[in-house]
Motif scaffolding. Sequence first.
Motif, mmCIF file in Angstrom:
data_model
loop_
_atom_site.group_PDB
_atom_site.id
_atom_site.type_symbol
_atom_site.label_atom_id
_atom_site.label_comp_id
_atom_site.label_asym_id
_atom_site.label_seq_id
_atom_site.Cartn_x
_atom_site.Cartn_y
_atom_site.Cartn_z
ATOM 1 N N SER A 1 -42.186 17.222 -55.754
ATOM 2 C CA SER A 1 -42.296 17.426 -57.203
ATOM 3 C C SER A 1 -41.630 16.262 -57.939
ATOM 4 C CB SER A 1 -41.626 18.740 -57.589
ATOM 5 O OG SER A 1 -40.224 18.677 -57.316
ATOM 6 N N PRO A 2 -41.978 16.033 -59.211
ATOM 7 C CA PRO A 2 -41.380 14.910 -59.961
ATOM 8 C C PRO A 2 -39.856 14.925 -59.936
ATOM 9 C CG PRO A 2 -43.237 15.787 -61.172
ATOM 10 C CD PRO A 2 -43.038 16.707 -60.012
ATOM 11 N N GLY A 3 -39.230 16.096 -60.096
ATOM 12 C CA GLY A 3 -37.770 16.153 -60.091
ATOM 13 C C GLY A 3 -37.182 15.798 -58.739
ATOM 14 N N THR A 4 -37.757 16.331 -57.657
ATOM 15 C CA THR A 4 -37.271 16.035 -56.316
ATOM 16 C C THR A 4 -37.563 14.583 -55.943
ATOM 17 O OG1 THR A 4 -37.636 18.342 -55.668
ATOM 18 C CG2 THR A 4 -37.429 16.729 -53.896
ATOM 19 N N PHE B 1 -55.735 18.593 -59.506
ATOM 20 C CA PHE B 1 -55.039 19.873 -59.422
ATOM 21 C C PHE B 1 -54.003 19.976 -60.536
ATOM 22 C CE2 PHE B 1 -56.030 18.419 -55.055
ATOM 23 C CZ PHE B 1 -57.014 19.353 -54.751
ATOM 24 N N ALA B 2 -53.811 21.188 -61.013
ATOM 25 C CA ALA B 2 -52.842 21.419 -62.085
ATOM 26 C C ALA B 2 -51.418 21.355 -61.537
ATOM 27 C CB ALA B 2 -53.097 22.780 -62.723
ATOM 28 N N LEU B 3 -50.547 20.635 -62.240
ATOM 29 C CA LEU B 3 -49.130 20.557 -61.856
ATOM 30 C C LEU B 3 -48.330 20.132 -63.082
ATOM 31 C CD1 LEU B 3 -47.684 20.849 -58.955
ATOM 32 C CD2 LEU B 3 -47.192 18.434 -59.258
ATOM 33 N N ASP B 4 -47.152 20.713 -63.234
ATOM 34 C CA ASP B 4 -46.272 20.403 -64.362
ATOM 35 C C ASP B 4 -45.621 19.038 -64.140
ATOM 36 O OD1 ASP B 4 -44.420 20.282 -66.385
ATOM 37 O OD2 ASP B 4 -43.450 22.193 -65.909
ATOM 38 N N PRO B 5 -45.779 18.074 -65.063
ATOM 39 C CA PRO B 5 -45.173 16.749 -64.878
ATOM 40 C C PRO B 5 -43.642 16.779 -64.911
ATOM 41 C CG PRO B 5 -46.111 16.942 -67.073
ATOM 42 C CD PRO B 5 -46.561 18.145 -66.319
ATOM 43 N N GLU B 6 -43.051 17.871 -65.364
ATOM 44 C CA GLU B 6 -41.597 17.984 -65.391
ATOM 45 C C GLU B 6 -41.063 18.938 -64.316
ATOM 46 O OE1 GLU B 6 -40.429 19.074 -69.316
ATOM 47 O OE2 GLU B 6 -41.280 17.272 -70.248
ATOM 48 N N ASN C 1 -45.161 11.086 -55.563
ATOM 49 C CA ASN C 1 -44.945 12.009 -56.679
ATOM 50 C C ASN C 1 -46.120 12.994 -56.754
ATOM 51 O OD1 ASN C 1 -44.921 13.126 -59.379
ATOM 52 N ND2 ASN C 1 -43.510 11.489 -59.980
ATOM 53 N N ALA C 2 -45.814 14.281 -56.603
ATOM 54 C CA ALA C 2 -46.875 15.287 -56.542
ATOM 55 C C ALA C 2 -47.681 15.366 -57.833
ATOM 56 C CB ALA C 2 -46.273 16.653 -56.214
ATOM 57 N N TRP C 3 -47.056 15.092 -58.979
ATOM 58 C CA TRP C 3 -47.816 15.144 -60.233
ATOM 59 C C TRP C 3 -48.855 14.030 -60.273
ATOM 60 C CZ3 TRP C 3 -47.683 11.855 -64.760
ATOM 61 C CH2 TRP C 3 -48.461 12.356 -65.805
ATOM 62 N N ARG C 4 -48.467 12.827 -59.830
ATOM 63 C CA ARG C 4 -49.431 11.729 -59.762
ATOM 64 C C ARG C 4 -50.531 12.027 -58.751
ATOM 65 N NH1 ARG C 4 -49.703 8.460 -64.157
ATOM 66 N NH2 ARG C 4 -47.626 7.752 -64.803
#
Length: 357
Positions: free
Chosen positions: A252-255, A167-172, A285-288
């Motif tokens: 998310s990565p930040g959270t 799935f698409a997700l911003d790593p930042e 981590n949602a991006w991973r």
Amino acid sequence: MDHRETAAPSSTAGPEEAFGPRQEYLDAFEDETFGRAQPIPGQRAAQRTDTPSSGRHGRPPQHRRRRVPGDSGGRRAGGRGRTLTGVAAAAVVTVLAVVVATQVTGGEDGGPALPPPGGDGRGPAAAVTPEPEPEALASSPGAETETEAEAPPDPEQTYDRMMTTMFALDPELTGSGELVPVPGTDPAADPDATTVLRYRVDVEEGLGLDAEFFAEVVHRTLNDERSWGNGGERSFARVSGGDHDFVVTLASPGTAADWCARSGLDITEDNVSCNSSNTERVIINAWRWAQGSETYGDDIAAYRQMLVNHEVGHRLGYGHALCSSEGALAPVMMQQTKFLETDGLTCVPNPWPHPDN
């Protein structure tokens, strides 16, 4: 009707009277039984001038005489054929007039058209059943729409498809920070296990990832025989409220970095996950979760299983492990997101604590 016939038409008849049946045969059908024949639309009416001397139809009276058998009546050969043709033509005119009158008064605007005659003429005309409208078919009892006729999707096929989808997700990305429990519960696979651990699943609001799918993957993974059950030692039950032992959290990565930092862990360099041991949260981590890692390549399904087992393993008290031999299955507590090689030995990706079970 008697067997009388008229004399041959006058050669002085006008052009309008030269076409169609002779007036005598039309007159023969103008009685009380059939009514006066109606004009055929589009056909010009014959122009007549009624005068006292011309009779009722503007034509001089014709001399009539009874025909003697064998007598040609003073007419040339073929007169009988023309006479029969005239009778047939008059009948056709009458039938057409009735049909046209029916269509004008009801067929097109006011109601159904006259139905065609029956097949063999021995009985009444067959009833014509109008074709139902598409809406009527859809709403009639027993009718199936295209959607209703389709088989429902197979849950297992849906699960497998989503497990193999990135799935698409911003790593930042830093999300809303609002962590919402996923509704519902799932029982422990082994309710008689020595220890039944109760866990909750939270998903950060606004990620755009399927929260229920994430919760299903966590529960299936933890209750797999190859996971941390250890042959009846543990089992896992999902709750959405009340008492629980830990919370598996998709953020998310930040959270995720914020929650890991609360336990002194910096995950920002490799954008990974953690067990925030000073809190109740196991952080995924949602991006991973969405994109996987280079070490697992396209095998995103196995990577997701490893990610859950690895971080929950930390919650259970297990520390990091290293590759023990060349080509061996990597220990699930090896940092497989980052590497598969240690001290020149390369292991094979492995998502399970007990892969041989």
